[in-house]
Design a protein around this motif. Structure first.
Motif, short mmCIF file in Angstrom:
data_model
loop_
_atom_site.label_atom_id
_atom_site.label_comp_id
_atom_site.label_asym_id
_atom_site.label_seq_id
_atom_site.Cartn_x
_atom_site.Cartn_y
_atom_site.Cartn_z
N GLY A 143 -24.82 -18.81 39.01
CA GLY A 143 -23.50 -18.22 38.86
C GLY A 143 -22.58 -18.90 37.88
O GLY A 143 -21.41 -18.52 37.78
N LEU A 144 -23.06 -19.91 37.15
CA LEU A 144 -22.19 -20.54 36.16
C LEU A 144 -21.95 -19.56 35.02
O LEU A 144 -22.89 -19.03 34.44
CB LEU A 144 -22.85 -21.81 35.62
N PRO A 145 -20.70 -19.29 34.67
CA PRO A 145 -20.43 -18.32 33.61
C PRO A 145 -20.76 -18.90 32.23
O PRO A 145 -21.01 -20.10 32.09
CB PRO A 145 -18.92 -18.07 33.75
N MET A 146 -20.74 -18.04 31.22
CA MET A 146 -20.91 -18.52 29.86
C MET A 146 -19.78 -19.49 29.53
O MET A 146 -18.61 -19.21 29.80
CB MET A 146 -20.88 -17.35 28.88
N SER A 160 -19.35 -26.67 18.43
CA SER A 160 -19.96 -25.60 17.65
C SER A 160 -19.35 -25.58 16.26
O SER A 160 -18.13 -25.71 16.09
CB SER A 160 -19.74 -24.25 18.34
N VAL A 161 -20.20 -25.41 15.25
CA VAL A 161 -19.74 -25.39 13.86
C VAL A 161 -20.14 -24.06 13.22
O VAL A 161 -21.31 -23.66 13.28
CB VAL A 161 -20.35 -26.55 13.04
N ASP A 162 -19.18 -23.39 12.60
CA ASP A 162 -19.44 -22.14 11.88
C ASP A 162 -20.13 -22.49 10.56
O ASP A 162 -19.55 -23.18 9.70
CB ASP A 162 -18.12 -21.41 11.62
N LEU A 163 -21.35 -22.02 10.40
CA LEU A 163 -22.12 -22.36 9.19
C LEU A 163 -21.47 -21.82 7.92
O LEU A 163 -21.68 -22.37 6.83
CB LEU A 163 -23.55 -21.85 9.32
N ALA A 164 -20.67 -20.77 8.06
CA ALA A 164 -19.99 -20.22 6.88
C ALA A 164 -19.01 -21.21 6.28
O ALA A 164 -18.65 -21.11 5.10
CB ALA A 164 -19.28 -18.92 7.24
N ALA A 165 -18.58 -22.18 7.08
CA ALA A 165 -17.60 -23.16 6.61
C ALA A 165 -18.26 -24.44 6.09
O ALA A 165 -17.56 -25.37 5.70
CB ALA A 165 -16.65 -23.52 7.75
N ARG A 185 -29.53 -23.88 17.42
CA ARG A 185 -28.89 -22.57 17.25
C ARG A 185 -29.33 -21.58 18.31
O ARG A 185 -28.85 -20.44 18.33
CB ARG A 185 -29.19 -22.02 15.85
N SER A 186 -30.22 -21.98 19.21
CA SER A 186 -30.65 -21.08 20.27
C SER A 186 -29.54 -20.95 21.31
O SER A 186 -28.82 -21.91 21.61
CB SER A 186 -31.93 -21.59 20.93
N ASN A 187 -29.40 -19.76 21.87
CA ASN A 187 -28.37 -19.46 22.87
C ASN A 187 -26.96 -19.80 22.38
O ASN A 187 -26.09 -20.18 23.16
CB ASN A 187 -28.66 -20.22 24.18
N VAL A 188 -26.75 -19.67 21.06
CA VAL A 188 -25.44 -19.86 20.46
C VAL A 188 -25.08 -18.58 19.73
O VAL A 188 -25.86 -18.08 18.91
CB VAL A 188 -25.43 -21.06 19.48
N GLU A 189 -23.90 -18.05 20.00
CA GLU A 189 -23.52 -16.78 19.41
C GLU A 189 -23.17 -16.92 17.93
O GLU A 189 -22.64 -17.95 17.48
CB GLU A 189 -22.31 -16.19 20.15
N GLY A 190 -23.46 -15.86 17.16
CA GLY A 190 -23.05 -15.79 15.76
C GLY A 190 -23.77 -16.76 14.85
O GLY A 190 -24.81 -17.33 15.18
#
Length: 252
Positions: free
Chosen positions: A14-17, A59-64, A120-125
């Motif tokens: 039951g742990l949420p995202m 988390s780091v946005d690869l676009a940046a 990068r697994s189970n990481v959005e975007g």
């Protein structure tokens, strides 16, 4: 280390995202509703690194990310995204080996592992997830909250799936710990025939981490917290105690 005849492991359901800034200890407490998962003295709460990193905003946005010339060069050798390689270099104190598919580094935390633990697994975007800044400190903060809220004297471990020299396959490995002894020194104790053990030091926390990792799963199970009962490791060790000093590493 005291081990009962039966060891129990409970995946916390039951742990949420988890999102950046979330109160991870609070989420864990809210999820500990089943009778078997209610914390008791001596329990060890094992937490997957990924949810700790997410809560801590790692988390780091690869676009940046703009890769350096060195990252581009290593990426060509390793067949990896240069932006990810740039993050690997930033998280590492030394690059030890490069081959297609993998970069072995000494992480700034002292861990020797593939790709600086960046995942990068189970990481959005288009994002990559880094290890926590200080996993031992993260474990201590979470443990303090769990103890304060439940009154149970528990330990906390943060684990990640890490490969091993000479062996195929990753295994659950302790990268952060609080309230437990991570190394069990059996030197001087007698064996079955009365001979004293001379070199036996058990990586007890890593043995617990491996067992908990089996219960957590690696894909879409969504159970990143496991309660381990029946192993008494109460003490004041840290994950750093498990790191082999470089001067004793015969392969570096």
């Amino acid at each position: 280390m005291l081990v009962r005849r039966a060891v129990e492991l409970y995946a916390v359901e039951g742990l949420p995202m988890v999102a950046p800034g979330d109160d991870l200890a609070g989420l864990i407490l809210e999820s500990l509703t089943s009778a078997e998962a209610r914390l008791q003295d001596g329990d060890i709460v094992v937490i997957a690194q990924k949810v700790v990193s997410k809560a801590e905003g790692r988390s780091v946005d690869l676009a940046a990310v703009t890769p350096s010339p060195r990252a581009v060069e290593i990426a060509a050798q390793a067949h990896k995204d240069p932006r990810v390689v740039e993050l690997i270099l930033a998280e590492s104190s030394e690059v030890l080996r490069v081959r297609p598919g993998v970069i072995i580094v000494e992480h700034r935390l002292g861990l020797v592992l593939a790709n600086a633990g960046i995942d990068r697994s189970n990481v959005e975007g288009e994002a990559a997830l880094l290890l926590p800044l200080d996993p031992d400190a993260s474990a201590e903060q979470i443990r303090a909250r769990l103890v304060a809220e439940t009154g149970a004297a528990v330990g906390v471990m943060i684990i990640d799936s890490i490969g091993r020299a000479w062996r195929n396959g990753t295994i659950g490995t302790t990268i952060g710990a609080s309230g437990i002894v991570t190394m069990s020194d059996l030197r001087g104790q007698p064996d079955l025939f009365g001979r004293k053990l001379e070199t036996t030091e058990v990586g007890a926390a890593d043995e617990v981490a491996a067992a908990a990792s089996l219960v957590m799963g690696q894909a879409a199970e969504a159970t990143p917290v496991v309660v381990v009962r029946g192993i008494d490791l109460a003490g004041s060790g840290t994950a750093r105690d498990l790191l082999r000093p470089k001067r004793m590493d015969m392969f570096r």
